[in-house]
Design an enzyme around this catalytic site. Structure first.
Site, PDB file in Angstrom:
ATOM      1  N   SER A 124      -2.846  -4.656  -0.619  1.00 31.28           N
ATOM      2  CA  SER A 124      -2.237  -4.321   0.669  1.00 31.28           C
ATOM      3  C   SER A 124      -3.294  -4.347   1.761  1.00 31.28           C
ATOM      4  O   SER A 124      -4.471  -4.067   1.510  1.00 31.28           O
ATOM      5  CB  SER A 124      -1.651  -2.903   0.562  1.00 31.28           C
ATOM      6  OG  SER A 124      -1.373  -2.398   1.846  1.00 31.28           O
ATOM      7  N   TYR A 147      -2.573   6.766  -1.641  1.00 27.84           N
ATOM      8  CA  TYR A 147      -1.955   5.475  -1.977  1.00 27.84           C
ATOM      9  C   TYR A 147      -2.940   4.336  -1.705  1.00 27.84           C
ATOM     10  O   TYR A 147      -3.167   3.467  -2.548  1.00 27.84           O
ATOM     11  CB  TYR A 147      -0.670   5.272  -1.159  1.00 27.84           C
ATOM     12  CG  TYR A 147      -0.274   3.822  -1.051  1.00 27.84           C
ATOM     13  CD1 TYR A 147       0.284   3.162  -2.139  1.00 27.84           C
ATOM     14  CD2 TYR A 147      -0.511   3.093   0.126  1.00 27.84           C
ATOM     15  CE1 TYR A 147       0.600   1.807  -2.053  1.00 27.84           C
ATOM     16  CE2 TYR A 147      -0.193   1.758   0.220  1.00 27.84           C
ATOM     17  CZ  TYR A 147       0.360   1.118  -0.873  1.00 27.84           C
ATOM     18  OH  TYR A 147       0.659  -0.215  -0.796  1.00 27.84           O
ATOM     19  N   LYS A 151      -5.128   1.397  -4.207  1.00 26.33           N
ATOM     20  CA  LYS A 151      -5.260  -0.057  -4.048  1.00 26.33           C
ATOM     21  C   LYS A 151      -6.739  -0.450  -3.996  1.00 26.33           C
ATOM     22  O   LYS A 151      -7.153  -1.413  -4.640  1.00 26.33           O
ATOM     23  CB  LYS A 151      -4.525  -0.535  -2.791  1.00 26.33           C
ATOM     24  CG  LYS A 151      -3.009  -0.385  -2.849  1.00 26.33           C
ATOM     25  CD  LYS A 151      -2.381  -1.227  -3.951  1.00 26.33           C
ATOM     26  CE  LYS A 151      -0.864  -1.098  -3.983  1.00 26.33           C
ATOM     27  NZ  LYS A 151      -0.244  -1.752  -5.146  1.00 26.33           N
TER      28      LYS A 151
END
Ligand code: UDP
Length: 337
Positions: A124, A147, A151
């Protein structure tokens, strides 16, 4: 190739299943349906005219993951499965680290045991932290919430694995803002709760499920003061996965990173106006305060993916809105149970 698609019943996964089948690949889906409805599978089968094998389990279950690889012949993995809500990750960091990292550990372990060397990973633009405007792949990565850190950490783990095992062929795909739906209106984004993201929220206002859009701040340093993002049609994003997968079959690089975005920014108000055009009427909104953690501007420099994958986005913001509206108006409550 026979491609294992983890999270293949989810929003991006389901569109990628369609793109893989259209490109002539075989698909096997694994999904625990924690954030997807099983009814999506019948719709994928209707659109493809093919049986889609689906395994319903949680990839952090090492034994089940191992059993799948032992009993099927997998050539490559596209790994979408993971928790993805920024706000929730702040409340439940351990769940996010355990699920997102754990599923990657168990998948890559099984891949290594069964000599599966090609992996496309869902990353992302969040890995660019607060530095997302015009991002190129060589920018340092960091995050501003758990979050995002999952990643960043999964990318680092995969880079280390690629050093240790140069036979691996890994693609890290950094998505900007996926929106839109399949043009049939039968496959689309179906948030299980109040949408966190702008496009599904606008769509739910338009269909009458929410009263009005709240615009999170109009005092940013952007042309109209609202946040600017690089929206990418989910079908363009799916095509980017197929292009990356096919590149992994021929490249000598153990690991490659590609931004998947259009390179163009659209503000909150511009997206709202485009959606109103698709619906044919004005939609209610109010400007409220900024949302914690939001950056003013995020857009990709997609030139590396353009050059190396021969891929670029094709669909306009108007098409993103028209396709989202077709999906939302045909499925006001999302997928049936
Ligand atoms: N946004 C908004 N109202 C909403 C949801 C989002 O104004 O209900 C804004 C948000 O502040 C950002 C843009 O829309 O400027 C895109 O937000 P989204 O959550 O979709 O993507 P992300 O911030 O993760 O790029």
């Amino acid at each position: 190739m026979r491609v294992l698609v983890s999270g293949g019943a989810g929003y991006i996964g389901s569109h990628t299943v369609l793109a893989l089948v259209a490109a002539g690949h075989d698909v096997v889906v694994v999904d625990d349906f924690s954030n997807a409805k099983p009814t999506v599978v019948g719709r994928l089968e209707a659109l493809t005219g093919r049986h889609i094998p689906v395994h319903a389990f949680d990839l952090t279950d090492i034994d089940k993951t191992e059993h799948l690889f032992a009993t099927d012949t997998i050539d490559a993995v596209i790994h979408f499965a993971g928790y993805k809500a920024v706000g929730e990750s702040v409340q439940k960091p351990l769940d996010y680290y355990q699920n997102n990292l754990g599923s990657t550990f168990s998948l890559v372990r099984a891949m290594q045991r069964h000599d599966v060397d090609k992996l496309v990973f869902s990353s992302s633009a969040t890995v660019y932290g607060t530095d997302q405007a015009g991002a190129t792949e060589d920018r340092p990565t960091f995050a501003t919430n758990p979050y995002g850190w999952t990643k960043v950490m999964q990318e680092q783990i995969l880079r280390d694995i690629a050093v240790a095992d140069p036979d691996m062929r890994i693609a890290l795909l950094r998505y900007f803002n996926p929106v839109g739906a399949h043009p049939s209106g039968t496959i689309g984004e179906d948030p299980s709760d109040v949408p966190n993201n702008l496009m599904p929220y606008i769509a739910q206002v338009a269909v009458g499920r929410r009263e009005k859009l709240q615009v999170f701040g109009d005092d940013y340093d952007t042309p109209d003061g609202t946040g600017v993002r690089d929206y990418i049609h989910v079908e363009d994003l799916a095509a980017g996965h197929v292009a990356a997968l096919e590149k992994l079959a021929v490249t000598d690089e153990p690991i490659s990173t590609w931004n998947l975005g259009s390179g163009r920014g659209t503000s909150v108000l511009e997206l709202l106006r485009a959606f109103e055009k698709a619906v044919g009427r004005e939609l209610p909104y109010e400007v409220v305060g900024r949302r914690a953690g939001d950056v003013a501007t995020s857009y990709a420099d997609p030139s590396k993916a353009n050059a190396e994958l021969g891929w670029s986005t094709q669909k306009t913001v108007e098409e993103m809105c028209a396709d989202t509206w077709r999906w939302q108006s045909q499925n006001p409550d999302g997928y049936p149970d």
